[in-house]
Design a protein around this motif. Structure first.
Motif, PDB file in Angstrom:
ATOM      1  N   LEU A 154       0.811  -1.211   0.000  1.00  0.00           N
ATOM      2  CA  LEU A 154       0.000   0.000   0.000  1.00  0.00           C
ATOM      3  C   LEU A 154       0.847   1.265   0.000  1.00  0.00           C
ATOM      4  O   LEU A 154       0.384   2.323  -0.447  1.00  0.00           O
ATOM      5  N   LEU A 155       2.073   1.172   0.493  1.00  0.00           N
ATOM      6  CA  LEU A 155       2.961   2.338   0.517  1.00  0.00           C
ATOM      7  C   LEU A 155       3.784   2.470  -0.767  1.00  0.00           C
ATOM      8  O   LEU A 155       4.556   3.418  -0.907  1.00  0.00           O
ATOM      9  N   VAL A 183       7.699   4.686  -5.785  1.00  0.00           N
ATOM     10  CA  VAL A 183       7.917   4.585  -7.230  1.00  0.00           C
ATOM     11  C   VAL A 183       8.063   5.989  -7.815  1.00  0.00           C
ATOM     12  O   VAL A 183       7.304   6.892  -7.456  1.00  0.00           O
ATOM     13  N   PRO A 184       9.025   6.222  -8.708  1.00  0.00           N
ATOM     14  CA  PRO A 184       9.158   7.537  -9.353  1.00  0.00           C
ATOM     15  C   PRO A 184       7.868   7.946 -10.055  1.00  0.00           C
ATOM     16  O   PRO A 184       7.158   7.104 -10.621  1.00  0.00           O
ATOM     17  N   THR A 243       7.458   6.845 -13.772  1.00  0.00           N
ATOM     18  CA  THR A 243       7.171   5.424 -13.928  1.00  0.00           C
ATOM     19  C   THR A 243       5.744   5.108 -13.501  1.00  0.00           C
ATOM     20  O   THR A 243       5.033   4.331 -14.142  1.00  0.00           O
ATOM     21  N   PHE A 244       5.315   5.738 -12.415  1.00  0.00           N
ATOM     22  CA  PHE A 244       3.988   5.489 -11.863  1.00  0.00           C
ATOM     23  C   PHE A 244       2.882   5.982 -12.792  1.00  0.00           C
ATOM     24  O   PHE A 244       1.852   5.328 -12.958  1.00  0.00           O
ATOM     25  N   SER A 245       3.110   7.130 -13.419  1.00  0.00           N
ATOM     26  CA  SER A 245       2.021   7.797 -14.129  1.00  0.00           C
ATOM     27  C   SER A 245       1.850   7.359 -15.570  1.00  0.00           C
ATOM     28  O   SER A 245       0.732   7.425 -16.111  1.00  0.00           O
ATOM     29  N   TYR A 301      -1.553   9.211  -1.102  1.00  0.00           N
ATOM     30  CA  TYR A 301      -2.242   8.656   0.063  1.00  0.00           C
ATOM     31  C   TYR A 301      -1.307   7.892   1.011  1.00  0.00           C
ATOM     32  O   TYR A 301      -1.590   7.824   2.216  1.00  0.00           O
ATOM     33  N   PRO A 302      -0.188   7.295   0.548  1.00  0.00           N
ATOM     34  CA  PRO A 302       0.693   6.625   1.521  1.00  0.00           C
ATOM     35  C   PRO A 302       1.202   7.534   2.631  1.00  0.00           C
ATOM     36  O   PRO A 302       1.419   7.075   3.752  1.00  0.00           O
ATOM     37  N   PHE A 303       1.372   8.830   2.339  1.00  0.00           N
ATOM     38  CA  PHE A 303       1.828   9.760   3.374  1.00  0.00           C
ATOM     39  C   PHE A 303       0.762   9.912   4.465  1.00  0.00           C
ATOM     40  O   PHE A 303       1.071   9.953   5.657  1.00  0.00           O
TER      41      PHE A 303
END
Length: 266
Positions: A104-105, A110-111, A114-116, A144-146
């Protein structure tokens, strides 16, 4: 004055200079469009950038307002998305807990590029690209992980027996949330929300990719000036960019104190 008493003062002075010096450079650059290396001080000053900001105040206010709006919406979405998982992670023990929490984190690890890139194709298929909702959604997924990590720490910081005690005394679910859970969890919410807001408000790449230039953003408005030759205008917009989060955090801090004072907890 002893060495032990000097150290905190020296550390405080270091941080003041560390953060104040770049801001001072921006203020000077605002009035010195021709300030360049190797001049230690500007040779001439001008208020042209301030006049330009005033002339374009409507466009600046519109881009700034939309950025604040989608940043606040992202903060609210991450809070709602993270509350139940954070409570479960903090209170329950189950097999694979650490592995699931790590998964979930992952978006925070992930950069952004790369993520988007992969998710952009999905957003196009779902007609979420080039929309305000799409920008809020991508920022929520990315940040959201933050909030999740902050809420997990917040739930772990106090004993669940506080809620059990209130329940045994006849408090309803709403009363327990209002008078027990929320006040105890508020510092964690503010901590996580501050990070999420800053991540969303300062993001350029995700907003530009998913928003497609259709959704206004202050970072998108600021970027051409930073990469261009108009350093004075770039400095002016950077100072505005700096002031907005500071003002919001001051408002949050004063609101927190008032809430705790009215609740008898401060």
């Amino acid at each position: 004055m002893t060495s032990k008493s000097i150290r905190p003062h020296a550390l405080f002075l270091f941080f003041v200079l560390f953060f104040a010096a770049p801001t001072a450079v921006l203020v000077v650059s605002l009035f010195a469009p021709g300030w360049a290396w190797p001049d230690i001080v500007p040779k001439q000053y001008s208020t042209k950038a301030l006049l330009s900001v005033w002339q374009h105040k409507n466009a600046i206010a519109m881009n700034l307002g939309v950025s604040v709006l989608y940043s606040l919406a992202t903060t609210l979405c991450t809070l709602l998305l993270s509350l139940f998982p954070a409570y479960h992670f903090a209170r329950a023990q189950f097999a694979g807990k650490n592995i699931l929490q790590g998964i979930l984190l992952t978006p925070a690890l992930v950069p952004a590029m790369t993520f988007s890139m992969g998710i952009h194709h999905i957003f196009i298929k779902l007609s979420l690209a080039d929309t305000f909702g799409g920008v809020v959604l991508i920022l929520t997924i990315f940040s959201y992980p933050f909030m999740l990590r902050a809420l997990i720490s917040g739930f772990e910081a106090y004993n669940h027996e506080y809620e059990l005690c209130a329940k045994n005394l006849g408090a309803t679910l709403w009363m327990r949330l209002r008078y027990v859970t929320f006040p105890l969890l508020l510092p964690a919410i503010i901590a996580g929300g501050s990070v999420v807001f800053l991540v969303a408000f300062s993001d350029y790449y995700l907003v530009f990719l998913i928003g497609g230039g259709v959704v206004p953003s202050f970072t998108g408005y600021l970027f051409p000036f930073i990469t261009g030759a108009d350093r004075a205008m770039a400095s002016a917009l950077s100072l505005i960019f700096l002031i907005v989060p500071v003002v919001l955090f001051i408002i949050v801090e004063l609101s927190m104190r008032r809430f705790y004072q009215r609740s008898g907890l401060y």
